[in-house]
Design an enzyme around this catalytic site. Structure first.
Site, PDB file in Angstrom:
ATOM      1  N   ALA A   1     -10.990  -6.342  -0.785  1.00  0.00           N
ATOM      2  CA  ALA A   1     -11.803  -5.127  -0.851  1.00  0.00           C
ATOM      3  C   ALA A   1     -11.535  -4.399  -2.161  1.00  0.00           C
ATOM      4  CB  ALA A   1     -11.480  -4.216   0.335  1.00  0.00           C
TER       5      ALA A   1
ATOM      6  N   GLU B   1      -9.263 -11.062  -6.781  1.00  0.00           N
ATOM      7  CA  GLU B   1      -8.182 -11.134  -5.800  1.00  0.00           C
ATOM      8  C   GLU B   1      -7.873 -12.550  -5.328  1.00  0.00           C
ATOM      9  OE1 GLU B   1      -8.636  -8.243  -2.673  1.00  0.00           O
ATOM     10  OE2 GLU B   1      -8.771  -6.586  -4.115  1.00  0.00           O
TER      11      GLU B   1
ATOM     12  N   GLU C   1     -14.561  -8.430  -6.850  1.00  0.00           N
ATOM     13  CA  GLU C   1     -13.311  -8.312  -6.092  1.00  0.00           C
ATOM     14  C   GLU C   1     -12.822  -9.662  -5.589  1.00  0.00           C
ATOM     15  OE1 GLU C   1     -11.198  -5.873  -5.721  1.00  0.00           O
ATOM     16  OE2 GLU C   1     -12.416  -4.368  -6.743  1.00  0.00           O
TER      17      GLU C   1
ATOM     18  N   GLU D   1      -0.598  -6.451  -6.738  1.00  0.00           N
ATOM     19  CA  GLU D   1       0.414  -7.422  -6.320  1.00  0.00           C
ATOM     20  C   GLU D   1      -0.135  -8.052  -5.048  1.00  0.00           C
ATOM     21  OE1 GLU D   1       4.258  -5.450  -5.896  1.00  0.00           O
ATOM     22  OE2 GLU D   1       3.474  -3.865  -7.188  1.00  0.00           O
TER      23      GLU D   1
ATOM     24  N   ARG E   1       0.863  -1.188   0.000  1.00  0.00           N
ATOM     25  CA  ARG E   1       0.000   0.000   0.000  1.00  0.00           C
ATOM     26  C   ARG E   1       0.895   1.232   0.000  1.00  0.00           C
ATOM     27  NH1 ARG E   1      -5.010  -0.956  -1.824  1.00  0.00           N
ATOM     28  NH2 ARG E   1      -6.195  -2.368  -0.500  1.00  0.00           N
TER      29      ARG E   1
END
Length: 170
Positions: free
Chosen positions: A66, A86, A82, A130, A54
């Site tokens: 999320a 993910e 999502e 990533e 992040r």
């Protein structure tokens, strides 16, 4: 983005995801797209987490999956997308709660869904993601967030608390 309380909002910045307004020459308000978070629980009671860099906080976080709600999507559709992007999963979705991420300065609303009955269903990840998928006991997530061995988000804390409550009911 939602409306403002007060008068004379001055737009300082208007971007793709956020808009910064100065309200009544006093309050800096971030208008942010709404988002979803997903508490996905497997048959062993483990919680799906994603580890990812992040840039805003300069470290890797461990979070419940999320993402933003795209234009034209319902929150449930966004949660499914999502989870598929993910973690390559889909499941039965139940809305647990809605909350503001940081209401002191931002109007972002997050819908938290419980995903159960998980099954494989992959969509391509976004090019800039990533992600490392982790399955952790919810109590371990809370413990790591508490002692600082894990860095998370408000939605991760909320999801882990719901997971602990859900597992205690069983």
């Amino acid at each position: 983005m939602r409306g403002t309380q007060g008068s004379n909002p001055q737009v300082i910045y208007d971007g793709h995801i956020v808009r910064l307004e100065l309200l009544d020459d006093k309050w800096e308000i971030v208008r942010h797209k709404n988002a979803v978070a997903i508490l996905a629980l497997d048959d062993q009671g483990r919680m799906l987490c994603v580890k990812q860099p992040r840039r805003a906080v300069g470290t890797h976080t461990v979070e419940a999956p999320a993402g933003l709600i795209d234009d034209g999507e319902t929150p449930e559709q966004a949660a499914r997308r999502e989870l598929q992007e993910e973690a390559g999963l889909d499941g039965d979705m139940t809305l647990l709660t809605r909350f503001y991420s940081s209401p002191g300065f931002c109007d972002e609303m997050i819908d938290l869904f419980l995903a159960t009955g998980l099954r494989e269903s992959r969509l391509p990840m976004d090019d800039d993601e990533e992600i490392e998928v982790l399955w952790l006991p919810p109590a371990e997530v809370l413990s790591g967030l508490r002692d600082g061995t894990l860095i998370g988000s408000a939605s991760t804390v909320t999801a882990a608390l719901y997971a602990v409550m859900e597992l205690e009911r069983k």
